[in-house]
Design a protein around this motif. Sequence first.
Motif, PDB file in Angstrom:
ATOM      1  N   TYR A  80     -11.111  -8.151 -13.384  1.00 15.65           N
ATOM      2  CA  TYR A  80     -11.305  -7.341 -12.454  1.00 15.65           C
ATOM      3  C   TYR A  80     -11.583  -7.976 -11.258  1.00 15.65           C
ATOM      4  O   TYR A  80     -11.880  -9.106 -11.335  1.00 15.65           O
ATOM      5  CB  TYR A  80     -11.924  -6.046 -12.883  1.00 15.65           C
ATOM      6  CG  TYR A  80     -13.331  -6.324 -13.176  1.00 15.65           C
ATOM      7  CD1 TYR A  80     -14.411  -6.409 -12.228  1.00 15.65           C
ATOM      8  CD2 TYR A  80     -13.961  -6.011 -14.457  1.00 15.65           C
ATOM      9  CE1 TYR A  80     -15.415  -6.453 -12.452  1.00 15.65           C
ATOM     10  CE2 TYR A  80     -15.156  -6.501 -14.690  1.00 15.65           C
ATOM     11  CZ  TYR A  80     -16.222  -6.453 -13.621  1.00 15.65           C
ATOM     12  OH  TYR A  80     -17.481  -6.685 -13.871  1.00 15.65           O
ATOM     13  N   PRO A 114     -14.577  -1.441 -12.712  1.00 15.95           N
ATOM     14  CA  PRO A 114     -13.285  -0.799 -12.096  1.00 15.95           C
ATOM     15  C   PRO A 114     -12.392  -0.608 -13.417  1.00 15.95           C
ATOM     16  O   PRO A 114     -11.322   0.403 -12.967  1.00 15.95           O
ATOM     17  CB  PRO A 114     -12.555  -1.930 -11.010  1.00 15.95           C
ATOM     18  CG  PRO A 114     -13.633  -2.796 -10.795  1.00 15.95           C
ATOM     19  CD  PRO A 114     -14.803  -2.905 -11.808  1.00 15.95           C
ATOM     20  N   ASP A 115     -12.403  -1.297 -14.242  1.00 17.13           N
ATOM     21  CA  ASP A 115     -11.442  -0.847 -15.592  1.00 17.13           C
ATOM     22  C   ASP A 115     -12.168   0.323 -16.182  1.00 17.13           C
ATOM     23  O   ASP A 115     -11.229   0.912 -17.059  1.00 17.13           O
ATOM     24  CB  ASP A 115     -11.297  -2.187 -16.451  1.00 17.13           C
ATOM     25  CG  ASP A 115     -12.472  -2.222 -17.138  1.00 17.13           C
ATOM     26  OD1 ASP A 115     -13.530  -2.573 -16.199  1.00 17.13           O
ATOM     27  OD2 ASP A 115     -12.645  -2.701 -18.426  1.00 17.13           O
ATOM     28  N   TYR A 156     -14.596   4.910 -12.910  1.00 16.73           N
ATOM     29  CA  TYR A 156     -14.288   4.329 -11.567  1.00 16.73           C
ATOM     30  C   TYR A 156     -12.974   4.233 -11.246  1.00 16.73           C
ATOM     31  O   TYR A 156     -12.612   4.937 -10.258  1.00 16.73           O
ATOM     32  CB  TYR A 156     -14.528   2.822 -12.088  1.00 16.73           C
ATOM     33  CG  TYR A 156     -15.169   2.203 -10.942  1.00 16.73           C
ATOM     34  CD1 TYR A 156     -13.995   1.594  -9.808  1.00 16.73           C
ATOM     35  CD2 TYR A 156     -16.221   1.330 -10.828  1.00 16.73           C
ATOM     36  CE1 TYR A 156     -14.367   0.652  -8.749  1.00 16.73           C
ATOM     37  CE2 TYR A 156     -16.651   0.367  -9.885  1.00 16.73           C
ATOM     38  CZ  TYR A 156     -15.708   0.351  -8.817  1.00 16.73           C
ATOM     39  OH  TYR A 156     -15.894  -0.707  -7.720  1.00 16.73           O
ATOM     40  N   SER A 157     -11.834   4.243 -12.161  1.00 19.20           N
ATOM     41  CA  SER A 157     -10.405   4.413 -11.663  1.00 19.20           C
ATOM     42  C   SER A 157     -10.307   5.859 -11.327  1.00 19.20           C
ATOM     43  O   SER A 157      -9.479   6.027 -10.353  1.00 19.20           O
ATOM     44  CB  SER A 157      -9.709   3.874 -12.835  1.00 19.20           C
ATOM     45  OG  SER A 157      -9.895   4.631 -13.793  1.00 19.20           O
ATOM     46  N   LYS A 179     -11.297   6.262  -7.557  1.00 26.62           N
ATOM     47  CA  LYS A 179     -10.292   5.574  -6.799  1.00 26.62           C
ATOM     48  C   LYS A 179      -8.982   6.483  -6.631  1.00 26.62           C
ATOM     49  O   LYS A 179      -8.753   6.762  -5.373  1.00 26.62           O
ATOM     50  CB  LYS A 179     -10.061   4.471  -7.173  1.00 26.62           C
ATOM     51  CG  LYS A 179      -9.028   3.724  -6.321  1.00 26.62           C
ATOM     52  CD  LYS A 179      -8.630   2.054  -6.752  1.00 26.62           C
ATOM     53  CE  LYS A 179      -7.935   1.562  -5.478  1.00 26.62           C
ATOM     54  NZ  LYS A 179      -6.707   2.134  -5.242  1.00 26.62           N
ATOM     55  N   LYS A 180      -8.295   6.878  -7.593  1.00 21.99           N
ATOM     56  CA  LYS A 180      -7.242   7.749  -7.800  1.00 21.99           C
ATOM     57  C   LYS A 180      -7.430   9.192  -6.938  1.00 21.99           C
ATOM     58  O   LYS A 180      -6.436   9.732  -6.282  1.00 21.99           O
ATOM     59  CB  LYS A 180      -6.665   7.839  -9.103  1.00 21.99           C
ATOM     60  CG  LYS A 180      -6.095   6.609  -9.492  1.00 21.99           C
ATOM     61  CD  LYS A 180      -5.441   6.505 -10.951  1.00 21.99           C
ATOM     62  CE  LYS A 180      -5.102   5.295 -11.407  1.00 21.99           C
ATOM     63  NZ  LYS A 180      -4.363   5.333 -12.588  1.00 21.99           N
TER      64      LYS A 180
END
Length: 346
Positions: free
Chosen positions: A37, A189-190, A194-195, A198-199
């Motif tokens: 990442y 981030p994976d 976390y994702s 962001k989304k």
Amino acid sequence: MNILITGAAGFVGMHLSKRLLDLNYHIVGFDNINDYYEVKLKRDRLDIITRYSNFTFYEADLADQKAVNDCFQNENIDVVINLAAQPGVRYSLENPQAYINSNILGFTNILEACRHNEIKHLIYASSSSVYGANVKMPFSTSDAVDHPVSIYAATKKSNELMAHTYSHLFGVPTTGLRFFTVYGPYGRPDMAYYSFTKKIIDGETIKIFNNGDMERDFTYIDDIVEGIVRLIDQPPKPNNDWDRVNPDPSSSYAPYKVYNIGNNKPVRLMDFINTLEKHLGIEANKEFLPMQPGDVQATFADIDDLNKATGFKPTTSIDEGLKKFVDWYRQYYQINTDKKPTVITR
């Protein structure tokens, strides 16, 4: 005391290094800074701990036996905390070789170095993933874990078996820690939380697997660090009551021990997402999908033995932990905090 922390630029590794540096331990960090990442995040974590005068860093790969041996010989290591690994359940379906190189070959090099350098205690990261197809809750270290459902989980189970072998053959004191869904600032981030963050901020749709019918024993990073710190000066001793007829998988006649380290309070995935939405002030666009290969429906850590051994007891609620993560995320990625978000009330 000189403590080697592998994976020092990783999520847990950075937080643990900082805590121990503040306690005036001499920390030797070891990390290959790979690009699984974003490398910038790893470098930023590393910047936090390289400011300390009692920190030494080796940028190298655990699969490089010479680099590992040189580190041990140069630094007079007393204790090893092995956190370096190729993480991720789903990625292990795409690139299993990466897990063999890092989690098997790399760990073998660590065990050999511990054997030949009279290390006082090896603490290593295992994972709640080892429980695989088990459904009895909470997951207990006294349960058999013989049915992994991902290559990642199989490598972590292998680490526990390898550690026991070195404890048996060479008397290396080894403690395995089965981490349960660690989250917090400077996280990976994976990871889903976390994702999702962001989304949601970007207005993208988040994918929720198994139609949201999942539970996880989310554990805040500060609680994980506290548990590890408490174990450093408690290397396992042979269990004289260990029964070869009815063997307890978590201990041994050898100096070997395995613990769960988790929050001991599983949270429904949808409740977790609702809390994340609350602190972001934004309602997520959601797509519900079937269970993905390698996933498990629920995790729930029985931490009684760790509590008895160290007094470990997590103190961070999901609400508090996610607030801290969201505050950090907005600051780190310079998200416009002046913009008034949609208020979500639950």
